[in-house]
Design an enzyme around this catalytic site. Structure first.
Site, PDB file in Angstrom:
ATOM      1  N   HIS A   1       1.836   4.148  -3.059  1.00 51.63           N
ATOM      2  CA  HIS A   1       1.740   5.695  -2.819  1.00 51.63           C
ATOM      3  C   HIS A   1       3.147   6.140  -3.336  1.00 51.63           C
ATOM      4  CE1 HIS A   1      -1.918   6.254  -0.723  1.00 51.63           C
ATOM      5  NE2 HIS A   1      -1.613   5.817   0.308  1.00 51.63           N
TER       6      HIS A   1
ATOM      7  N   HIS B   1      -5.087   6.869  -2.828  1.00 56.66           N
ATOM      8  CA  HIS B   1      -6.428   6.050  -2.163  1.00 56.66           C
ATOM      9  C   HIS B   1      -7.591   6.008  -3.121  1.00 56.66           C
ATOM     10  CE1 HIS B   1      -4.826   7.105   2.153  1.00 56.66           C
ATOM     11  NE2 HIS B   1      -4.277   5.927   1.355  1.00 56.66           N
TER      12      HIS B   1
ATOM     13  N   HIS C   1       0.656  -1.113   0.065  1.00 52.79           N
ATOM     14  CA  HIS C   1       0.054  -0.089   0.127  1.00 52.79           C
ATOM     15  C   HIS C   1       0.875   1.124   0.045  1.00 52.79           C
ATOM     16  CE1 HIS C   1      -3.501   2.467   1.180  1.00 52.79           C
ATOM     17  NE2 HIS C   1      -2.761   3.076   1.766  1.00 52.79           N
ATOM     18  N   GLU C   2       1.919   1.309   0.870  1.00 50.37           N
ATOM     19  CA  GLU C   2       2.745   2.588   0.908  1.00 50.37           C
ATOM     20  C   GLU C   2       3.697   2.746  -0.256  1.00 50.37           C
ATOM     21  OE1 GLU C   2       1.903   4.673   3.121  1.00 50.37           O
ATOM     22  OE2 GLU C   2       0.851   3.164   4.635  1.00 50.37           O
TER      23      GLU C   2
END
Length: 342
Positions: free
Chosen positions: A75, A81, A71-72
């Site tokens: 990013h 998101h 997830h990070e």
């Protein structure tokens, strides 16, 4: 934020560097980035330094989870998101009264002048938060899917688009697959499909041939004592004659963790027309798809089992009915030209 103290730490001293390496390998396995972003050494996790103001035990536990690392990492590569997409209100019910200042940052809305949407909204994306008091799925079948953080085909395909990854020549990928930008001689396949052209069962699978009468198949997966950060997958690959339609009933589930996000184990019956998108995850017997007849728009129909804790057992019933999927009208996701049954 005012940083009162700065210090560096080695990732492998704090948060199982192999998890970061696994995240990098998972993405780089399907992607070659040919931009200056490589100069930032984002994928060189052994040398990663993070500048922080404070570090709590909760932060360390968060970073140890492979899905959170992915997830990070997404990013870092520019992916926002899912709750910030400009089409999010079509899919989520947002309760602004439940938000505090931190929540507002995570649920910031970006319009079409501020962001690019390269793939459809996906409840199962690694970039979607769990269902909570702030955001609920409009399609209630996805209540346990949001926030699961198994990296999806569309998560990677968004990077393909963002970084203009392509191959010099086309190959004939099936079931929504696309040429693999890291190896242009093979296809990058949606979950549940495998082989060079995405028309075969994936690794770690069992193939079943449906007939006109209901048949039953039981299996276990995982093992006693299993407790890991990374999911283990096993696919039941159900086939039928090309002019038939497959039906599936998930009739028994033993030893599943009925939790928000289906975060330890679950079942995904890939029955929706788009073979690329995450279907609702089932880890609870109160799910509307449990013990119900699911009529698939895919032939073959993959049933994906995943776990990172203990051993689970399931029983499936399956058959085909006399309906030709080729007769169904076709649609696409409006983001590319790939068509699938409506």
């Amino acid at each position: 934020m005012v940083v009162t103290e700065q210090f560096r730490f080695e990732v492998d001293q704090i948060s199982q560097t192999n998890q970061w390496k696994s995240a990098g390998q998972l993405i780089s396995k399907h992607l070659t980035i040919k931009t200056p972003i490589q100069e930032m050494h984002i994928l060189h996790f052994a040398d990663l330094e993070i500048l922080v103001g404070t570090l709590s035990s909760e932060d360390v536990a968060y970073l140890k989870t492979l899905g959170n690392v992915i997830h990070e990492l997404l990013h870092c590569l520019g992916i926002m998101h899912s709750m910030s997409r400009y089409d999010r209100d079509k899919f989520l019910k947002i309760n602004y009264e439940s938000m505090d200042d931190t929540d507002r940052l995570n649920y910031d809305y970006y319009d079409s002048t501020e962001s690019i949407q390269a793939v459809p909204f996906e409840y199962g994306s690694a970039m979607t938060y769990s269902s909570n008091s702030i955001a609920q799925p409009r399609n209630e079948q996805y209540l346990y899917t949001m926030g699961n953080r198994r990296t999806t085909f569309y998560d990677i395909y968004a990077l393909y688009t963002a970084y203009q990854c392509s191959c010099p020549s086309k190959i004939d990928c099936k079931n929504g697959g696309v040429p693999n930008a890291a190896d242009c001689t093979v296809c990058f396949c949606p979950d549940g499909f495998g082989g060079k052209f995405c028309e075969d069962a994936p690794n770690f699978s069992k193939t079943l041939m449906a007939e006109a009468e209901w048949a039953e198949f039981s299996t276990s997966f995982g093992y006693d004592g299993l407790s890991e950060w990374e999911f283990k997958d096993f696919t039941i690959f159900i086939e039928a004659p090309k002019d038939k339609t497959i039906q599936v009933i998930l009739s028994r589930m033993d030893n599943f963790g009925c939790l928000v996000r289906c975060s330890w184990n679950g079942v995904e019956i890939k029955h929706m027309g788009d073979p690329r998108i995450t279907n609702p995850l089932i880890c609870c017997t109160d799910h509307s798809l449990f013990n119900s007849t699911v009529t698939s728009k895919l032939n073959p129909t993959p049933v994906i089992l995943y776990t990172r804790g203990s051993k689970q057992e399931i029983t499936l019933k399956y058959r085909f009915i006399d309906r030709n999927l080729a007769d169904l009208p076709k649609t696409n996701n409006s983001f590319d030209s790939f068509e699938y049954p409506l």
